[in-house]
Design a protein around this motif. Structure first.
Motif, PDB file in Angstrom:
ATOM      1  N   LYS A  20     100.851  13.875  63.234  1.00  0.00           N
ATOM      2  CA  LYS A  20     101.564  13.781  61.963  1.00  0.00           C
ATOM      3  C   LYS A  20     100.669  14.356  60.880  1.00  0.00           C
ATOM      4  CE  LYS A  20     105.135  11.773  63.604  1.00  0.00           C
ATOM      5  NZ  LYS A  20     106.328  12.562  63.772  1.00  0.00           N
ATOM      6  N   VAL A  21     101.278  15.083  59.942  1.00  0.00           N
ATOM      7  CA  VAL A  21     100.548  15.721  58.858  1.00  0.00           C
ATOM      8  C   VAL A  21     100.950  15.080  57.535  1.00  0.00           C
ATOM      9  CG1 VAL A  21     100.084  17.889  57.672  1.00  0.00           C
ATOM     10  CG2 VAL A  21     100.510  17.894  60.137  1.00  0.00           C
ATOM     11  N   ARG A  22      99.948  14.760  56.730  1.00  0.00           N
ATOM     12  CA  ARG A  22     100.182  14.290  55.367  1.00  0.00           C
ATOM     13  C   ARG A  22      99.538  15.303  54.431  1.00  0.00           C
ATOM     14  NH1 ARG A  22      98.256   8.068  55.659  1.00  0.00           N
ATOM     15  NH2 ARG A  22      99.814   7.367  57.140  1.00  0.00           N
ATOM     16  N   MET A  23     100.301  15.749  53.456  1.00  0.00           N
ATOM     17  CA  MET A  23      99.812  16.736  52.497  1.00  0.00           C
ATOM     18  C   MET A  23      99.740  16.118  51.105  1.00  0.00           C
ATOM     19  SD  MET A  23      99.405  19.464  54.393  1.00  0.00           S
ATOM     20  CE  MET A  23      99.107  20.700  53.142  1.00  0.00           C
ATOM     21  N   SER A  24      98.905  16.716  50.261  1.00  0.00           N
ATOM     22  CA  SER A  24      98.763  16.252  48.882  1.00  0.00           C
ATOM     23  C   SER A  24     100.050  16.495  48.100  1.00  0.00           C
ATOM     24  CB  SER A  24      97.588  16.951  48.211  1.00  0.00           C
ATOM     25  OG  SER A  24      97.767  18.351  48.234  1.00  0.00           O
ATOM     26  N   MET A  25     100.141  15.815  46.977  1.00  0.00           N
ATOM     27  CA  MET A  25     101.311  15.926  46.114  1.00  0.00           C
ATOM     28  C   MET A  25     101.547  17.387  45.729  1.00  0.00           C
ATOM     29  SD  MET A  25     101.873  13.941  42.555  1.00  0.00           S
ATOM     30  CE  MET A  25     103.069  12.664  42.784  1.00  0.00           C
ATOM     31  N   GLY A  26     102.788  17.798  45.810  1.00  0.00           N
ATOM     32  CA  GLY A  26     103.151  19.178  45.528  1.00  0.00           C
ATOM     33  C   GLY A  26     103.229  20.037  46.777  1.00  0.00           C
ATOM     34  N   HIS A  27     102.664  19.533  47.869  1.00  0.00           N
ATOM     35  CA  HIS A  27     102.687  20.277  49.135  1.00  0.00           C
ATOM     36  C   HIS A  27     103.317  19.454  50.263  1.00  0.00           C
ATOM     37  CE1 HIS A  27      99.381  22.253  46.877  1.00  0.00           C
ATOM     38  NE2 HIS A  27     100.034  23.315  47.314  1.00  0.00           N
ATOM     39  N   GLU A  28     104.065  18.427  49.883  1.00  0.00           N
ATOM     40  CA  GLU A  28     104.667  17.550  50.894  1.00  0.00           C
ATOM     41  C   GLU A  28     105.574  18.307  51.859  1.00  0.00           C
ATOM     42  OE1 GLU A  28     104.349  14.880  47.141  1.00  0.00           O
ATOM     43  OE2 GLU A  28     104.942  16.932  47.572  1.00  0.00           O
ATOM     44  N   ALA A  29     106.316  19.286  51.358  1.00  0.00           N
ATOM     45  CA  ALA A  29     107.235  20.027  52.229  1.00  0.00           C
ATOM     46  C   ALA A  29     106.484  20.754  53.328  1.00  0.00           C
ATOM     47  CB  ALA A  29     108.085  21.010  51.425  1.00  0.00           C
ATOM     48  N   LEU A  30     105.264  21.195  53.055  1.00  0.00           N
ATOM     49  CA  LEU A  30     104.451  21.827  54.085  1.00  0.00           C
ATOM     50  C   LEU A  30     104.140  20.833  55.200  1.00  0.00           C
ATOM     51  CD1 LEU A  30     102.873  24.224  55.180  1.00  0.00           C
ATOM     52  CD2 LEU A  30     101.015  23.643  53.612  1.00  0.00           C
ATOM     53  N   GLY A  31     103.791  19.615  54.833  1.00  0.00           N
ATOM     54  CA  GLY A  31     103.573  18.565  55.832  1.00  0.00           C
ATOM     55  C   GLY A  31     104.835  18.270  56.623  1.00  0.00           C
ATOM     56  N   HIS A  32     105.974  18.200  55.920  1.00  0.00           N
ATOM     57  CA  HIS A  32     107.248  17.965  56.604  1.00  0.00           C
ATOM     58  C   HIS A  32     107.558  19.103  57.579  1.00  0.00           C
ATOM     59  CE1 HIS A  32     107.773  14.601  54.015  1.00  0.00           C
ATOM     60  NE2 HIS A  32     108.211  15.263  52.957  1.00  0.00           N
ATOM     61  N   TRP A  33     107.222  20.344  57.184  1.00  0.00           N
ATOM     62  CA  TRP A  33     107.451  21.490  58.067  1.00  0.00           C
ATOM     63  C   TRP A  33     106.665  21.325  59.367  1.00  0.00           C
ATOM     64  CZ3 TRP A  33     104.156  25.506  59.781  1.00  0.00           C
ATOM     65  CH2 TRP A  33     104.811  26.541  60.451  1.00  0.00           C
ATOM     66  N   PHE A  34     105.404  20.955  59.267  1.00  0.00           N
ATOM     67  CA  PHE A  34     104.608  20.711  60.476  1.00  0.00           C
ATOM     68  C   PHE A  34     105.221  19.582  61.305  1.00  0.00           C
ATOM     69  CE2 PHE A  34     101.114  22.961  58.329  1.00  0.00           C
ATOM     70  CZ  PHE A  34     100.612  23.706  59.390  1.00  0.00           C
TER      71      PHE A  34
ATOM     72  N   TYR B  17     118.813  17.349  40.539  1.00  0.00           N
ATOM     73  CA  TYR B  17     118.450  17.242  41.951  1.00  0.00           C
ATOM     74  C   TYR B  17     116.941  17.137  42.075  1.00  0.00           C
ATOM     75  CZ  TYR B  17     118.344  18.172  46.929  1.00  0.00           C
ATOM     76  OH  TYR B  17     118.144  18.069  48.270  1.00  0.00           O
ATOM     77  N   TYR B  18     116.451  16.111  42.762  1.00  0.00           N
ATOM     78  CA  TYR B  18     115.021  15.922  42.992  1.00  0.00           C
ATOM     79  C   TYR B  18     114.619  16.728  44.217  1.00  0.00           C
ATOM     80  CZ  TYR B  18     110.602  13.678  44.136  1.00  0.00           C
ATOM     81  OH  TYR B  18     109.285  13.441  44.420  1.00  0.00           O
ATOM     82  N   ASP B  19     113.745  17.726  44.016  1.00  0.00           N
ATOM     83  CA  ASP B  19     113.339  18.565  45.149  1.00  0.00           C
ATOM     84  C   ASP B  19     111.827  18.672  45.289  1.00  0.00           C
ATOM     85  OD1 ASP B  19     112.685  20.168  43.034  1.00  0.00           O
ATOM     86  OD2 ASP B  19     113.774  21.930  43.746  1.00  0.00           O
ATOM     87  N   GLU B  20     111.093  17.787  44.623  1.00  0.00           N
ATOM     88  CA  GLU B  20     109.637  17.866  44.643  1.00  0.00           C
ATOM     89  C   GLU B  20     109.062  17.805  46.057  1.00  0.00           C
ATOM     90  OE1 GLU B  20     107.528  18.449  42.004  1.00  0.00           O
ATOM     91  OE2 GLU B  20     109.409  18.821  40.958  1.00  0.00           O
ATOM     92  N   GLU B  21     109.681  17.085  46.960  1.00  0.00           N
ATOM     93  CA  GLU B  21     109.178  16.974  48.324  1.00  0.00           C
ATOM     94  C   GLU B  21     109.906  17.913  49.277  1.00  0.00           C
ATOM     95  OE1 GLU B  21     109.059  12.894  49.555  1.00  0.00           O
ATOM     96  OE2 GLU B  21     108.026  12.283  47.732  1.00  0.00           O
ATOM     97  N   SER B  22     110.749  18.782  48.743  1.00  0.00           N
ATOM     98  CA  SER B  22     111.550  19.679  49.571  1.00  0.00           C
ATOM     99  C   SER B  22     111.167  21.142  49.412  1.00  0.00           C
ATOM    100  CB  SER B  22     113.031  19.516  49.219  1.00  0.00           C
ATOM    101  OG  SER B  22     113.445  18.189  49.436  1.00  0.00           O
ATOM    102  N   LEU B  23     110.202  21.424  48.547  1.00  0.00           N
ATOM    103  CA  LEU B  23     109.797  22.798  48.293  1.00  0.00           C
ATOM    104  C   LEU B  23     108.296  22.829  48.037  1.00  0.00           C
ATOM    105  CD1 LEU B  23     110.642  25.784  47.656  1.00  0.00           C
ATOM    106  CD2 LEU B  23     110.769  25.043  45.277  1.00  0.00           C
ATOM    107  N   SER B  24     107.583  23.678  48.775  1.00  0.00           N
ATOM    108  CA  SER B  24     106.139  23.835  48.586  1.00  0.00           C
ATOM    109  C   SER B  24     105.787  25.305  48.569  1.00  0.00           C
ATOM    110  CB  SER B  24     105.346  23.170  49.719  1.00  0.00           C
ATOM    111  OG  SER B  24     105.465  21.786  49.700  1.00  0.00           O
ATOM    112  N   LEU B  25     104.831  25.648  47.721  1.00  0.00           N
ATOM    113  CA  LEU B  25     104.289  27.000  47.647  1.00  0.00           C
ATOM    114  C   LEU B  25     102.780  26.918  47.808  1.00  0.00           C
ATOM    115  CD1 LEU B  25     106.255  28.136  44.486  1.00  0.00           C
ATOM    116  CD2 LEU B  25     106.715  28.868  46.814  1.00  0.00           C
ATOM    117  N   CYS B  26     102.209  27.899  48.497  1.00  0.00           N
ATOM    118  CA  CYS B  26     100.759  27.992  48.607  1.00  0.00           C
ATOM    119  C   CYS B  26     100.383  29.424  48.954  1.00  0.00           C
ATOM    120  CB  CYS B  26     100.196  27.015  49.631  1.00  0.00           C
ATOM    121  SG  CYS B  26     100.626  27.358  51.344  1.00  0.00           S
ATOM    122  N   GLY B  27      99.124  29.745  48.804  1.00  0.00           N
ATOM    123  CA  GLY B  27      98.645  31.069  49.165  1.00  0.00           C
ATOM    124  C   GLY B  27      98.597  31.241  50.677  1.00  0.00           C
TER     125      GLY B  27
END
Length: 120
Positions: A14-28, A92-102
């Motif tokens: 299971k992956v836990r990501m920092s705030m703002g990157h939760e969707a990346l953790g959910h993707w994993f 619509y609350y999407d903070e945990e449904s969308l992540s961006l990173c380099g």
């Protein structure tokens, strides 16, 4: 971007990501689920678009991964809706449904994930 890898009682990663990157953790957690072949495909695609104008996309059951030469976006597939579906005054609350990173940061997380999975 901070992250943590854990194993649940069944041994699944299971992956836990920092705030703002939760969707990346959910993707994993939802799409990868230890599938190193998917990670290999994504890594190869990322390396092929770095420094170019091209982009690449992988649509999974719950999340879509989109990447170009500089950025990776993970978006929940449920975000595909028209604005007319929301009642007036609501948002619509999407903070945990969308992540961006380099791309480079993303590839570091992929590599760390792979290492953790193989540590059994």
């Amino acid at each position: 971007m901070d992250y943590e890898f854990l194993r649940d009682v069944t041994g699944a990663v299971k992956v836990r990501m920092s705030m703002g990157h939760e969707a990346l953790g959910h993707w994993f957690n939802e799409e990868v689920k230890g599938s190193l072949s998917l990670l290999n495909t994504v890594e190869q695609a990322a390396r092929s678009v770095i420094g170019s104008e091209r982009h690449w996309q992988h649509t999974g059951h719950e999340y879509t991964l989109w990447l170009d030469g500089e950025e990776v976006m993970i978006r929940a597939n449920q975000l595909d809706f028209s604005g007319d579906e929301i009642e007036e005054g609501m948002c619509y609350y999407d903070e945990e449904s969308l992540s961006l990173c380099g791309v480079e940061d993303f590839l570091r997380v992929v590599n760390a994930y792979r290492t953790f999975v193989n540590e059994r």
